[in-house]
Design a protein around this motif. Structure first.
Motif, PDB file in Angstrom:
ATOM      1  N   SER A  61       0.918  -1.235  -0.058  1.00 56.55           N
ATOM      2  CA  SER A  61       0.106  -0.053   0.000  1.00 56.55           C
ATOM      3  C   SER A  61       0.782   1.227   0.082  1.00 56.55           C
ATOM      4  O   SER A  61       2.096   1.272   0.119  1.00 56.55           O
ATOM      5  CB  SER A  61      -0.789  -0.060   1.322  1.00 56.55           C
ATOM      6  OG  SER A  61      -0.087  -0.134   2.376  1.00 56.55           O
ATOM      7  N   SER A  62       0.340   2.275  -0.173  1.00 57.59           N
ATOM      8  CA  SER A  62       1.000   3.574  -0.268  1.00 57.59           C
ATOM      9  C   SER A  62       1.721   3.815   1.241  1.00 57.59           C
ATOM     10  O   SER A  62       2.766   4.587   1.136  1.00 57.59           O
ATOM     11  CB  SER A  62      -0.046   4.796  -0.684  1.00 57.59           C
ATOM     12  OG  SER A  62      -1.140   4.889   0.217  1.00 57.59           O
TER      13      SER A  62
ATOM     14  N   LYS B 184       0.771  12.717  -0.430  1.00 53.25           N
ATOM     15  CA  LYS B 184       0.100  11.445  -0.431  1.00 53.25           C
ATOM     16  C   LYS B 184      -0.301  10.989  -1.718  1.00 53.25           C
ATOM     17  O   LYS B 184      -0.354   9.820  -2.002  1.00 53.25           O
ATOM     18  CB  LYS B 184      -1.313  11.638   0.483  1.00 53.25           C
ATOM     19  CG  LYS B 184      -0.923  11.486   2.013  1.00 53.25           C
ATOM     20  CD  LYS B 184      -2.351  11.503   2.746  1.00 53.25           C
ATOM     21  CE  LYS B 184      -1.995  11.242   4.399  1.00 53.25           C
ATOM     22  NZ  LYS B 184      -3.166  11.215   5.202  1.00 53.25           N
ATOM     23  N   GLU B 185      -0.757  11.878  -2.758  1.00 56.65           N
ATOM     24  CA  GLU B 185      -1.018  11.607  -4.095  1.00 56.65           C
ATOM     25  C   GLU B 185       0.205  11.127  -4.848  1.00 56.65           C
ATOM     26  O   GLU B 185      -0.164   9.930  -5.661  1.00 56.65           O
ATOM     27  CB  GLU B 185      -1.526  12.703  -4.962  1.00 56.65           C
ATOM     28  CG  GLU B 185      -2.980  13.166  -4.369  1.00 56.65           C
ATOM     29  CD  GLU B 185      -3.630  14.469  -4.926  1.00 56.65           C
ATOM     30  OE1 GLU B 185      -2.797  14.842  -5.936  1.00 56.65           O
ATOM     31  OE2 GLU B 185      -4.640  14.898  -4.954  1.00 56.65           O
TER      32      GLU B 185
ATOM     33  N   TRP C  67       2.515   9.145  -3.237  1.00 57.60           N
ATOM     34  CA  TRP C  67       2.585   7.771  -2.779  1.00 57.60           C
ATOM     35  C   TRP C  67       1.547   6.919  -3.389  1.00 57.60           C
ATOM     36  O   TRP C  67       1.804   5.758  -3.485  1.00 57.60           O
ATOM     37  CB  TRP C  67       2.811   7.589  -1.278  1.00 57.60           C
ATOM     38  CG  TRP C  67       4.038   8.136  -0.776  1.00 57.60           C
ATOM     39  CD1 TRP C  67       4.291   9.573  -0.253  1.00 57.60           C
ATOM     40  CD2 TRP C  67       5.425   7.564  -0.802  1.00 57.60           C
ATOM     41  NE1 TRP C  67       5.686   9.638   0.025  1.00 57.60           N
ATOM     42  CE2 TRP C  67       6.189   8.617  -0.170  1.00 57.60           C
ATOM     43  CE3 TRP C  67       5.754   6.211  -1.346  1.00 57.60           C
ATOM     44  CZ2 TRP C  67       7.674   7.966  -0.279  1.00 57.60           C
ATOM     45  CZ3 TRP C  67       7.109   6.060  -1.255  1.00 57.60           C
ATOM     46  CH2 TRP C  67       7.920   6.905  -0.793  1.00 57.60           C
ATOM     47  N   ASP C  68       0.523   7.412  -3.573  1.00 56.82           N
ATOM     48  CA  ASP C  68      -0.804   6.464  -4.175  1.00 56.82           C
ATOM     49  C   ASP C  68      -0.447   6.408  -5.607  1.00 56.82           C
ATOM     50  O   ASP C  68      -0.712   5.174  -6.042  1.00 56.82           O
ATOM     51  CB  ASP C  68      -2.034   7.551  -4.092  1.00 56.82           C
ATOM     52  CG  ASP C  68      -2.590   7.505  -2.505  1.00 56.82           C
ATOM     53  OD1 ASP C  68      -2.143   6.826  -1.693  1.00 56.82           O
ATOM     54  OD2 ASP C  68      -3.525   8.750  -2.256  1.00 56.82           O
TER      55      ASP C  68
ATOM     56  N   GLU D 151      -0.197   2.535  -7.159  1.00 56.11           N
ATOM     57  CA  GLU D 151      -1.021   2.445  -8.226  1.00 56.11           C
ATOM     58  C   GLU D 151       0.042   1.645  -9.349  1.00 56.11           C
ATOM     59  O   GLU D 151      -0.308   0.932 -10.064  1.00 56.11           O
ATOM     60  CB  GLU D 151      -1.677   3.342  -8.893  1.00 56.11           C
ATOM     61  CG  GLU D 151      -2.686   3.299  -9.994  1.00 56.11           C
ATOM     62  CD  GLU D 151      -4.079   2.333  -9.377  1.00 56.11           C
ATOM     63  OE1 GLU D 151      -4.641   1.610 -10.133  1.00 56.11           O
ATOM     64  OE2 GLU D 151      -4.362   2.637  -8.219  1.00 56.11           O
TER      65      GLU D 151
END
Length: 711
Positions: free
Chosen positions: A548-549, A589-590, A592-593, A597
């Motif tokens: 996960s991120s 956070k985006e 790492w998201d 992905e």
């Protein structure tokens, strides 16, 4: 011959119990030290007057008498030791070691002789047995009898309770009663406590932890009297082994500990230690109930008639002078708390203080434990059972007993380890010292990250389930080969669905058919689940699940967290990381998201290639299970269709369906239509329309031949 003779495993009898120890003869003195209690008998060589060698139950024994009336007996020698000891006594003590045999005739009449602290029963000038008068607790007289009762020893398997002597009457002209004369000789040397005269001093309402309560302590010249509201205790000074004065951890209170052997008794409870509790702020002015000349003569300047100071100082000073024993205080050990000379720990679910002394350990207060270094076989530092913030300190004695002091703060580990190492005690896990130092130190270099290990374990469990979860089937239901869905059996099979579609049913009928299916699924979830089949072994070639991120960010930031927070513990790393993750901005956070992905896409691509190459859902086991499931469904279809064909051909006339109409002219075609309508009406009652009535009339009037032609 050397200057000393030493013998191990020499036994000394104490109130019916044999205690082993070590005996040493030197030019200056004779020293015996008990292995059990550590009590030391020191006999100066100048005081030795008589030495006797005897045959006893434990081999051979030696009896030593001194000029001041004391008698010491030690057993456990070998026959060959006689010559060495005899020559040593002649050369150094100028005393001859004489041999004397015991009387074994078994006569029960003879002569009673009082020799110092011993009562000897002799037959023809040979001793039958000897009674140490210090063991006598009570002496009672009768008409011609004298009864002696003895102190009991809890360590003795068999105890002698009493002995009765018959004393024949003497000549009438003597004027003295022989029974009273015998009893008086016994009482003069017996350990019978009689409170005669006034007390030297009195301490009022002292707080006592063991036994619990407040007691008035009356100090007599020969014994200590504890007077409480419920119980009274009289403690002879001869039973006091050691005295301890211990400061509390807060430096505001003091413990005064008196070690007793034999212990005082309260019912079936034995108290081996008397613990008094004082506050440093309590002051006292004390006046002894004696004249100044008598105080100076008896105590040689150790006490004075008028004294003042702290209460604990007055009590310890008086006890030291009367008992004539040194007071033991803590040594150079310093705990983690500044000024504390003890360690907070628990023993037998009770919290207390452990004091490392110069020659042992003592734990107060419930229950008190004193362990001398001489009786310790080994020590062990063990990890705490509930948390890594504490550890256990285990002490094993040479007798095989083990004492575990638990819940010790890990900050105390280094100082306690250095203390034990300096005292040269055997440490069981010495080979793991470096590992232990890392374990209990505050440094995080190469530390074991429990949170990371837990996440790895969870990931491993998920990866083991990849083989069954990566297929196109639903993941929330387990697949059991050979089983068929209850929904398909109850409502319809694939074949019946095609029939219903060709029959020209509308969309309303299809909607009505789907609704009960959902209800059936809910009912099925409430049923008891059948046991899952065992998971197959993990395929090592399968791709790994993506992180996960948050986990990607944590792995990248772990070292930075350690460097920014030096000394942070293992369990606090995950807490700190969670707080930092909440504070991270939306853009970070985006980012790492996005990385998570990308890792997910890479995983899906690798999983697709893995399936195409023959892995994953295309395994032989899965193909076989699907084949079995499909075969069972086909069998079900065959059964439903085969029954109708048999009915058409008249092969099974006895079978009648639920919708059978009693008519010779009914056709199979009409029966099929009737069965379909009955199934539709099972979930919800429906009103019959004109079309259905016309179809029913048509089925009733159609001849059987026309139905066969239409087929």
């Amino acid at each position: 011959m050397g200057d000393t003779l030493e013998f191990n495993e020499i036994y000394h009898e104490s109130k019916g119990s044999w205690n082993d120890g070590r005996l040493r003869f030197s030019k200056q003195n004779v020293v015996y030290k008990s292995s059990k209690t550590g009590k030391v008998d020191n006999i100066p060589a100048a005081e030795l007057s008589v030495a006797t060698w005897r045959r006893v139950c434990l081999g051979h024994g030696i009896k030593l008498a001194t000029s001041n009336g004391h008698v010491y007996k030690y057993d456990g020698f070998r026959d060959t030791d006689y010559e060495r000891i005899s020559e040593f006594f002649k050369a150094n003590y100028k005393v001859e070691l004489t041999e004397k045999d015991m009387c074994v005739k078994g006569w029960n009449w003879g002569t009673a002789k009082f020799s110092g602290p011993l009562l000897s029963f002799d037959v023809n000038d040979s001793s039958v047995f000897e009674i140490p008068l210090a063991s006598v607790s009570q002496c009672a007289t009768g008409k011609n009898e004298v009864t002696l009762e003895f102190h009991q020893n809890d360590d003795a398997e068999v105890s002698l309770m009493e002995v009765r002597f018959y004393v024949p009457p003497g000549p009438a002209d003597e004027g003295t009663d022989p029974v009273e004369a015998f009893a008086q000789n016994v009482r003069s040397k017996a350990d019978v406590i009689q409170a005669t005269g006034d007390a030297v001093c009195v301490f009022k309402e002292l707080q006592c932890l063991t036994p619990r309560g407040r007691y008035d302590i009356l100090i007599y010249p020969a014994f200590l009297h504890l007077h409480g509201k419920t119980f009274d205790y009289k403690i002879p000074y001869t039973t006091v082994l050691r005295l301890f004065l211990l400061p509390s951890k807060d430096q505001r209170q003091m413990f005064f500990v008196i070690s007793l052997d034999p212990p005082i008794k309260q019912g079936q409870t034995r108290y081996h230690f008397l613990i008094l509790h004082f506050s440093k702020e309590e002051e006292l002015k004390l006046t002894l109930n004696m004249s100044e000349e008598e105080v100076e003569k008896r105590y040689e300047g150790k006490l004075s008639k008028n004294m003042s100071g702290s209460l604990y100082e007055m009590v310890s000073r008086v006890m030291k002078a009367l008992v004539n024993r040194k007071i033991t205080v803590p040594g150079n050990f310093q705990g983690n708390t500044p000024g504390a000379q003890c360690i907070t720990c628990s023993y037998k679910a009770q919290s207390g203080l452990l004091y490392p002394l110069e020659r042992g350990f003592i734990y107060v207060h419930k229950p008190p434990v004193h362990l001398r270094f001489e009786e310790i076989s080994s020590v062990n530092f063990a990890r705490g059972t509930t948390t890594t913030r504490s550890f256990d300190f285990e002490v094993e004695t040479k007798q095989g007993n083990q004492f575990t002091f638990s819940s010790i703060e890990r900050e105390e580990y280094g100082k306690l380890f250095d203390f034990v190492n300096a005292k040269k005690l055997h440490i069981k896990n010495r080979g793991f010292k470096e590992a232990k130092n890392n374990e209990y130190s505050d440094s995080d270099d190469d530390q074991h990250d429990a949170y990371l290990e837990r996440m790895k374990a969870e990931g491993k469990i998920r990866e083991e389930g990849d083989g069954s979860n990566d297929s196109d089937e639903e993941t929330d239901e387990s697949f059991n080969p050979g089983e068929e869905s209850d929904v398909a059996e109850e409502y319809d099979s694939n074949a019946s669905e095609s029939d219903s579609g060709s029959a020209g049913d509308g969309s309303d009928d299809e909607g009505k058919k789907k609704k009960p299916a959902k209800k059936a699924k809910v009912v099925k979830e409430k049923k008891e689940r059948k046991p899952r089949r065992e998971k197959k072994q993990k395929d090592t070639n399968a791709p790994k699940r993506p992180m996960s991120s948050y986990m990607l960010w944590l792995n990248a930031s772990r070292e930075r967290i350690k460097s920014e927070n030096p000394g942070i513990s293992i369990t606090e790393i995950s807490k700190k990381a969670g707080e930092m993750w909440k504070q991270i901005g939306k853009e970070d956070k985006e980012e790492w998201d996005g990385k998570a992905e990308e890792a997910k896409k890479t995983y899906e691509k690798a999983m697709k290639e893995y399936r195409e190459s023959g892995g994953g859902s295309s395994t032989p086991a899965k193909k076989e299970s699907k084949k079995k499931a499909g075969g069972k469904k086909e069998d079900k279809k065959r059964k439903s269709g085969g029954g109708e064909k048999e009915k058409e051909q008249g092969g099974n006339d006895s079978f009648k369906s639920r919708e059978f109409i009693s008519s010779e002219e009914s056709s199979s075609d009409g029966e099929r239509k009737k069965a379909k309508k009955a199934k539709k009406a099972k979930g919800k009652p429906q009103s019959r329309g004109k079309e259905s009535e016309e179809e029913e009339e048509e089925a009733m009037t159609t001849p059987p031949s026309s139905a066969e032609d239409s087929d």
